[in-house]
Write an enzyme that holds these catalytic residues in place. Structure first.
Site, mmCIF file in Angstrom:
data_model
loop_
_atom_site.group_PDB
_atom_site.id
_atom_site.type_symbol
_atom_site.label_atom_id
_atom_site.label_comp_id
_atom_site.label_asym_id
_atom_site.label_seq_id
_atom_site.Cartn_x
_atom_site.Cartn_y
_atom_site.Cartn_z
ATOM 1 N NE ARG A 1 -2.658 -7.476 -4.355
ATOM 2 C CZ ARG A 1 -4.025 -8.192 -3.584
ATOM 3 N NH1 ARG A 1 -3.479 -8.299 -1.836
ATOM 4 N NH2 ARG A 1 -4.997 -8.333 -3.288
ATOM 5 C CB SER B 1 -4.027 -6.260 5.176
ATOM 6 O OG SER B 1 -3.715 -5.158 4.091
ATOM 7 C CE LYS C 1 -10.995 -7.407 1.684
ATOM 8 N NZ LYS C 1 -10.022 -6.467 1.159
ATOM 9 C CG HIS D 1 -1.748 -1.137 1.746
ATOM 10 N ND1 HIS D 1 -2.119 -1.811 2.482
ATOM 11 C CD2 HIS D 1 -3.099 -1.446 0.454
ATOM 12 C CE1 HIS D 1 -2.926 -2.324 2.141
ATOM 13 N NE2 HIS D 1 -3.582 -2.460 1.402
HETATM 14 O O1 PNS Z 1 -9.492 -2.909 0.273
HETATM 15 P P1 PNS Z 1 -10.626 -3.305 -0.215
HETATM 16 O O2 PNS Z 1 -10.967 -4.050 0.890
HETATM 17 O O3 PNS Z 1 -10.336 -3.975 -1.707
HETATM 18 O O4 PNS Z 1 -11.139 -2.022 -0.745
HETATM 19 C C1 PNS Z 1 -12.541 -1.786 -1.024
HETATM 20 C C2 PNS Z 1 -13.145 -0.743 -1.046
HETATM 21 C C3 PNS Z 1 -13.284 -0.246 0.389
HETATM 22 C C4 PNS Z 1 -12.263 0.157 -1.808
HETATM 23 C C5 PNS Z 1 -14.385 -1.184 -1.375
HETATM 24 O O5 PNS Z 1 -15.260 -1.959 -0.739
HETATM 25 C C6 PNS Z 1 -15.645 0.837 -1.661
HETATM 26 O O6 PNS Z 1 -15.466 1.470 -2.612
HETATM 27 N N1 PNS Z 1 -16.528 0.098 -0.691
HETATM 28 C C7 PNS Z 1 -17.204 1.727 -0.303
HETATM 29 C C8 PNS Z 1 -18.957 1.254 -0.506
HETATM 30 C C9 PNS Z 1 -18.937 1.628 -2.400
HETATM 31 O O7 PNS Z 1 -18.703 2.464 -3.141
HETATM 32 N N2 PNS Z 1 -19.306 0.061 -2.675
HETATM 33 C C10 PNS Z 1 -19.523 0.372 -4.249
HETATM 34 C C11 PNS Z 1 -18.304 -0.119 -5.524
HETATM 35 S S1 PNS Z 1 -18.418 -0.917 -6.363
#
Ligand code: PNS
Length: 165
Positions: free
Chosen positions: A90, A128, A41, A17
Site C-alpha cells: 500500500r 483489516s 497479531k 485484498h
Molecule cells: O497479512 P499479514 O499478517 O501481513 O501476513 C503475514 C504472513 C502471514 C504472510 C507472514 O507472517 C508469514 O509468512 N507467516 C508464516 C510464517 C513464516 O514463514 N514466517 C517467516 C516470514 S519472514
C-alpha cells in the site's frame, strides 16, 4: 502450470485484498489464498471463519483456491509447487517489513520469488485493522469490504447490519 500463493492474516478479507486476488488470478494459472495466523497479531476471526469468508467472496474466480497453513511460508509454497508469493503493497510504510520478509524467504528458498502488486489507489489506505475499528463502533464498512464481511464484522461486535450507517 504457474502457481502463486497469496498468504496473509485476512482477519478479515477487505476489498483491497480482493483487488489483489483478482489481479493475481489474471497473472497466474492458479492462485492459492492461504490464511496464516500471524503470531504477532491478535486475531478477531477464527482461522475457519477467515477461510469461509474468503471462500464466499472468491467463489466466482475459478482459478482461486482458499487454504490455510501453519509453519514457514516457503515450506508451504514448496508443498504446493508454487513458483511465487503474492504480496500487496500500500504505502511506503509497508516496504520495510515486506522487504525483510522477501529477503528471508529468498534465503530459505531461492526457487520461490515474490511478486509485489501495488494497491489500487482507492484501497491504498485500507487495512483489516481499520475496518475492524469502524465496525466495532457500529459503522458499516460496506464500501471497504465485501457484503458478507461487513455483515460478519457487525454481528461479531453485536451490531445489527441494517441499523448501522
Ligand atoms: O497479512 P499479514 O499478517 O501481513 O501476513 C503475514 C504472513 C502471514 C504472510 C507472514 O507472517 C508469514 O509468512 N507467516 C508464516 C510464517 C513464516 O514463514 N514466517 C517467516 C516470514 S519472514
Amino acid at each position: 502450470m504457474k502457481i502463486a500463493v497469496y498468504p496473509g492474516s485476512f482477519d478479515p478479507v477487505t476489498n483491497g485484498h480482493l483487488d489483489i486476488i483478482e489481479r493475481a488470478s489474471r497473472m497466474f494459472d492458479r492462485v492459492i489464498v492461504a490464511v496464516a495466523i500471524n503470531s504477532s497479531k491478535k486475531g478477531l476471526f477464527s482461522r475457519q471463519e477467515r477461510v469461509e469468508l474468503l471462500e464466499k467472496v472468491t467463489a466466482r474466480m475459478a482459478n482461486v483456491h482458499i487454504d490455510h497453513f501453519e509453519g514457514l511460508l516457503v515450506e508451504y509454497c514448496a508443498r504446493q509447487s508454487a513458483m511465487a508469493v503474492i504480496r500487496g503493497l500500500r504505502a511506503v510504510s509497508d516496504f520495510d517489513y515486506e522487504y525483510a520478509m522477501y529477503q528471508m524467504n529468498r534465503e530459505f528458498d531461492k526457487g520461490i520469488d515474490t511478486v509485489f502488486l501495488l494497491a489500487s489507489r482507492e484501497y491504498s489506505y485500507l487495512s483489516s485493522t481499520i475496518i475492524k475499528e469502524f465496525a466495532r463502533y457500529g459503522r458499516s464498512v460496506a464500501p471497504y469490504a465485501p457484503d458478507a464481511v461487513n455483515q460478519a464484522l457487525l454481528s461479531k461486535f453485536g451490531h445489527n447490519a441494517l441499523e448501522s450507517n
